[in-house]
Design a protein around this motif. Structure first.
Motif: not given
Length: 159
Positions: A8-13, A60-65, A135-143, A153-156
């Motif tokens: 989660m820390s890695l995802f936030i950072i 998904i983006t080319e540099n998707y994580m 799961f609780r999920v967090s996603n980062l989307w870009v336009y 993406f990250h889930d718990g």
């Protein structure tokens, strides 16, 4: 537990680094562009539930994580390889998705980037055993280039 906190820390950072690295000119989205994100999320979730790997790859983006609570972060190619293996299990009947849905959707916009959180519930059968997960999920989307793409993406696991 320690691994989950690290992930989660890695995802936030990573998310903050991504946000700070984006162009900071005050580009804002129209209401229509913001509404398009909800449609993109629905399309993405339907593609995942139906194992439509080509649609997922295009969204998904080319540099998707991608990070799950139980594993280290993986890139786009590794995640698509996982989806292709999963798709083979679905086609053979070894894996059957009974239900997949996202609820409690919350979207926070930051210029042309959005942080999306929610709850994913799924039910699937594997080896004649039904498994249910939440799961609780967090996603980062870009336009980018006139369309929404998922960048992270990250889930718990809840249950």
């Amino acid at each position: 537990m320690k691994l989950n906190k690290m992930a989660m820390s890695l995802f936030i950072i990573s998310s903050l680094f991504f946000l700070l690295g984006c162009e900071t000119k005050s580009q804002s989205l129209s209401e229509e562009q913001k509404e398009e994100l909800t449609l993109a999320i629905d399309q993405f979730n339907n593609a995942f539930a139906n194992s439509d790997v080509s649609t997922l790859a295009s969204m998904i983006t080319e540099n998707y994580m991608h990070t799950n609570g139980t594993s280290k972060a993986i890139d786009k190619e590794t995640w698509l390889n996982y989806l292709n293996k999963r798709n083979q299990q679905i086609k053979s009947g070894a894996l059957v998705f009974n239900d997949y849905k996202m609820s409690q959707l919350k979207i926070e916009f930051h210029n042309t980037t959005a942080i999306v959180t929610g709850k994913v519930s799924s039910s699937f059968s594997k080896n004649d055993e039904i498994k249910e997960n939440e799961f609780r999920v967090s996603n980062l989307w870009v336009y980018e280039k006139g369309t929404w793409k998922r960048a992270g993406f990250h889930d718990g696991k809840i249950k």
